[in-house]
Design a protein around this motif. Sequence first.
Motif, PDB file in Angstrom:
ATOM      1  N   VAL A  53      65.079  37.323  52.481  1.00  0.00           N
ATOM      2  CA  VAL A  53      63.656  37.003  52.408  1.00  0.00           C
ATOM      3  C   VAL A  53      63.260  36.866  50.945  1.00  0.00           C
ATOM      4  CG1 VAL A  53      61.310  37.811  52.875  1.00  0.00           C
ATOM      5  CG2 VAL A  53      63.132  38.222  54.553  1.00  0.00           C
ATOM      6  N   LEU A  54      62.709  35.719  50.578  1.00  0.00           N
ATOM      7  CA  LEU A  54      62.184  35.475  49.237  1.00  0.00           C
ATOM      8  C   LEU A  54      60.675  35.410  49.343  1.00  0.00           C
ATOM      9  CD1 LEU A  54      64.590  32.559  48.201  1.00  0.00           C
ATOM     10  CD2 LEU A  54      64.966  35.025  47.904  1.00  0.00           C
ATOM     11  N   SER A  55      59.978  36.330  48.692  1.00  0.00           N
ATOM     12  CA  SER A  55      58.540  36.467  48.934  1.00  0.00           C
ATOM     13  C   SER A  55      57.733  36.608  47.666  1.00  0.00           C
ATOM     14  CB  SER A  55      58.255  37.709  49.795  1.00  0.00           C
ATOM     15  OG  SER A  55      58.758  37.574  51.092  1.00  0.00           O
ATOM     16  N   GLY A  56      56.558  35.966  47.669  1.00  0.00           N
ATOM     17  CA  GLY A  56      55.530  36.251  46.684  1.00  0.00           C
ATOM     18  C   GLY A  56      55.485  35.286  45.517  1.00  0.00           C
ATOM     19  N   SER A  57      54.627  35.631  44.560  1.00  0.00           N
ATOM     20  CA  SER A  57      54.418  34.793  43.387  1.00  0.00           C
ATOM     21  C   SER A  57      55.574  34.941  42.410  1.00  0.00           C
ATOM     22  CB  SER A  57      53.108  35.187  42.697  1.00  0.00           C
ATOM     23  OG  SER A  57      53.163  36.547  42.265  1.00  0.00           O
ATOM     24  N   LEU A  58      55.622  34.032  41.447  1.00  0.00           N
ATOM     25  CA  LEU A  58      56.637  34.094  40.396  1.00  0.00           C
ATOM     26  C   LEU A  58      56.019  34.677  39.131  1.00  0.00           C
ATOM     27  CD1 LEU A  58      58.303  30.577  40.796  1.00  0.00           C
ATOM     28  CD2 LEU A  58      59.112  32.778  41.692  1.00  0.00           C
ATOM     29  N   PRO A  59      56.716  35.575  38.461  1.00  0.00           N
ATOM     30  CA  PRO A  59      56.194  36.095  37.195  1.00  0.00           C
ATOM     31  C   PRO A  59      56.290  35.052  36.096  1.00  0.00           C
ATOM     32  CG  PRO A  59      58.385  36.950  37.579  1.00  0.00           C
ATOM     33  CD  PRO A  59      58.001  36.178  38.811  1.00  0.00           C
ATOM     34  N   ARG A  60      55.578  35.292  35.021  1.00  0.00           N
ATOM     35  CA  ARG A  60      55.636  34.390  33.869  1.00  0.00           C
ATOM     36  C   ARG A  60      57.066  34.303  33.325  1.00  0.00           C
ATOM     37  NH1 ARG A  60      51.493  37.170  30.051  1.00  0.00           N
ATOM     38  NH2 ARG A  60      52.334  38.981  31.172  1.00  0.00           N
ATOM     39  N   GLY A  61      57.433  33.133  32.867  1.00  0.00           N
ATOM     40  CA  GLY A  61      58.768  32.925  32.310  1.00  0.00           C
ATOM     41  C   GLY A  61      59.746  32.292  33.274  1.00  0.00           C
ATOM     42  N   LEU A  62      59.470  32.392  34.584  1.00  0.00           N
ATOM     43  CA  LEU A  62      60.372  31.776  35.548  1.00  0.00           C
ATOM     44  C   LEU A  62      59.901  30.359  35.865  1.00  0.00           C
ATOM     45  CD1 LEU A  62      61.334  34.544  38.115  1.00  0.00           C
ATOM     46  CD2 LEU A  62      62.335  33.965  35.898  1.00  0.00           C
ATOM     47  N   PRO A  63      60.821  29.432  36.064  1.00  0.00           N
ATOM     48  CA  PRO A  63      60.444  28.055  36.375  1.00  0.00           C
ATOM     49  C   PRO A  63      59.912  27.948  37.800  1.00  0.00           C
ATOM     50  CG  PRO A  63      62.814  28.312  36.512  1.00  0.00           C
ATOM     51  CD  PRO A  63      62.280  29.605  35.968  1.00  0.00           C
ATOM     52  N   PRO A  64      59.108  26.927  38.095  1.00  0.00           N
ATOM     53  CA  PRO A  64      58.595  26.756  39.464  1.00  0.00           C
ATOM     54  C   PRO A  64      59.703  26.618  40.498  1.00  0.00           C
ATOM     55  CG  PRO A  64      57.405  25.346  37.935  1.00  0.00           C
ATOM     56  CD  PRO A  64      58.561  25.928  37.169  1.00  0.00           C
ATOM     57  N   GLY A  65      60.880  26.170  40.065  1.00  0.00           N
ATOM     58  CA  GLY A  65      62.005  26.019  40.982  1.00  0.00           C
ATOM     59  C   GLY A  65      62.868  27.246  41.125  1.00  0.00           C
ATOM     60  N   ALA A  66      62.360  28.412  40.734  1.00  0.00           N
ATOM     61  CA  ALA A  66      63.177  29.636  40.806  1.00  0.00           C
ATOM     62  C   ALA A  66      63.626  29.938  42.228  1.00  0.00           C
ATOM     63  CB  ALA A  66      62.397  30.820  40.225  1.00  0.00           C
ATOM     64  N   TYR A  67      62.717  29.778  43.185  1.00  0.00           N
ATOM     65  CA  TYR A  67      63.110  30.055  44.569  1.00  0.00           C
ATOM     66  C   TYR A  67      64.115  29.026  45.070  1.00  0.00           C
ATOM     67  CZ  TYR A  67      59.675  33.772  45.309  1.00  0.00           C
ATOM     68  OH  TYR A  67      58.973  34.948  45.255  1.00  0.00           O
ATOM     69  N   ALA A  68      63.949  27.779  44.657  1.00  0.00           N
ATOM     70  CA  ALA A  68      64.922  26.762  45.053  1.00  0.00           C
ATOM     71  C   ALA A  68      66.312  27.137  44.551  1.00  0.00           C
ATOM     72  CB  ALA A  68      64.503  25.395  44.507  1.00  0.00           C
ATOM     73  N   THR A  69      66.397  27.669  43.341  1.00  0.00           N
ATOM     74  CA  THR A  69      67.683  28.113  42.796  1.00  0.00           C
ATOM     75  C   THR A  69      68.284  29.203  43.667  1.00  0.00           C
ATOM     76  OG1 THR A  69      67.037  27.557  40.536  1.00  0.00           O
ATOM     77  CG2 THR A  69      68.802  29.175  40.793  1.00  0.00           C
ATOM     78  N   LEU A  70      67.454  30.164  44.094  1.00  0.00           N
ATOM     79  CA  LEU A  70      67.957  31.256  44.925  1.00  0.00           C
ATOM     80  C   LEU A  70      68.364  30.762  46.300  1.00  0.00           C
ATOM     81  CD1 LEU A  70      65.513  34.181  44.051  1.00  0.00           C
ATOM     82  CD2 LEU A  70      67.766  33.690  43.091  1.00  0.00           C
ATOM     83  N   VAL A  71      67.583  29.853  46.898  1.00  0.00           N
ATOM     84  CA  VAL A  71      67.939  29.324  48.214  1.00  0.00           C
ATOM     85  C   VAL A  71      69.314  28.668  48.156  1.00  0.00           C
ATOM     86  CG1 VAL A  71      67.361  27.619  49.985  1.00  0.00           C
ATOM     87  CG2 VAL A  71      65.547  29.011  48.965  1.00  0.00           C
ATOM     88  N   ARG A  72      69.528  27.852  47.152  1.00  0.00           N
ATOM     89  CA  ARG A  72      70.810  27.136  47.043  1.00  0.00           C
ATOM     90  C   ARG A  72      71.973  28.078  46.766  1.00  0.00           C
ATOM     91  NH1 ARG A  72      67.404  23.533  43.793  1.00  0.00           N
ATOM     92  NH2 ARG A  72      66.817  21.748  45.093  1.00  0.00           N
TER      93      ARG A  72
END
Length: 295
Positions: free
Chosen positions: A134-153
């Motif tokens: 489960v990947l949940s919630g907002s992203l902290p500062r410093g992470l790219p908008p595609g951070a969750y996409a990186t984790l999914v892949r």
Amino acid sequence: MRALTVTLNAALDVTYRVDALRPGATHRVTDVAVRAGGKGVNVARVLCALGVPVLATGLAGGAAGAALRDDLARSGVPEAMFAIAGETRRTVTAVTGSGQATLFAEPGPAVTPAEWSDFLVHYAELADEADVVVLSGSLPRGLPPGAYATLVRATPAPVVLDADGPALALGAAARPAVITPNRGELASASAVDDPLALGAAAALVSDGPDGMTAHTSGGVWTAAPPEVLTGNPTGAGDAAVAALVATWHLPWPERLAEAVALSAAAVRAPLAGDFDRAFYEKHRAGIVPRPVPED
């Protein structure tokens, strides 16, 4: 079933109980609760209460991060949070006597590229042992908008993604198993009415007190809570995500019913990450999803 929850912007949640909320006025707080929070942490709490093996990970730093980890230990929620230099954020929720909740959320720490790179290594080791992530919630500062996409892949197991804005749009394009936006988050991520057009295999879309709709390759179903609810809705969506994980191998209509029931029971609980078990057990059987005809 082994679940892994990821909270990149974890929080130390402070909940105030007040009689009423009036801008510009002094408020006398009748009760204070402080606990580890963030959407993935809330999901992990609910899964623990349901008896589903779970491990909570994410980013945590500073005194607030230490307090968060201490609270998880006291609560019996297994954790493998990754230490960063920045201070974990706090959130403050003011809940009135009528059940209205007002949330103040700090932006969170600034994560460095080196910390993100090291976390990806940490995450890969944990994800290899999980049956559902489960990947949940907002992203902290410093992470790219595609951070969750990186984790999914990078995840061999099925992924449930609960995000909004560009993080949702980019993450869904990486093809997770399920996305769980509310109606407003879905509209902000795409102008297309079909949530599956974003790329996920399925979508559980919340309409708040009016219920939820499950969009899947096998059909679309909708279900509503058993009654008009009052309480704290802050963790309702997290409880719905936990229900999806706990019922992973059931047919979608049954999973939808569980998600609606557990979400409603979470509204009845005073703190995010908890749910009213008696309410859940009383009303679960009465929630019957109905199919939505295709256009």
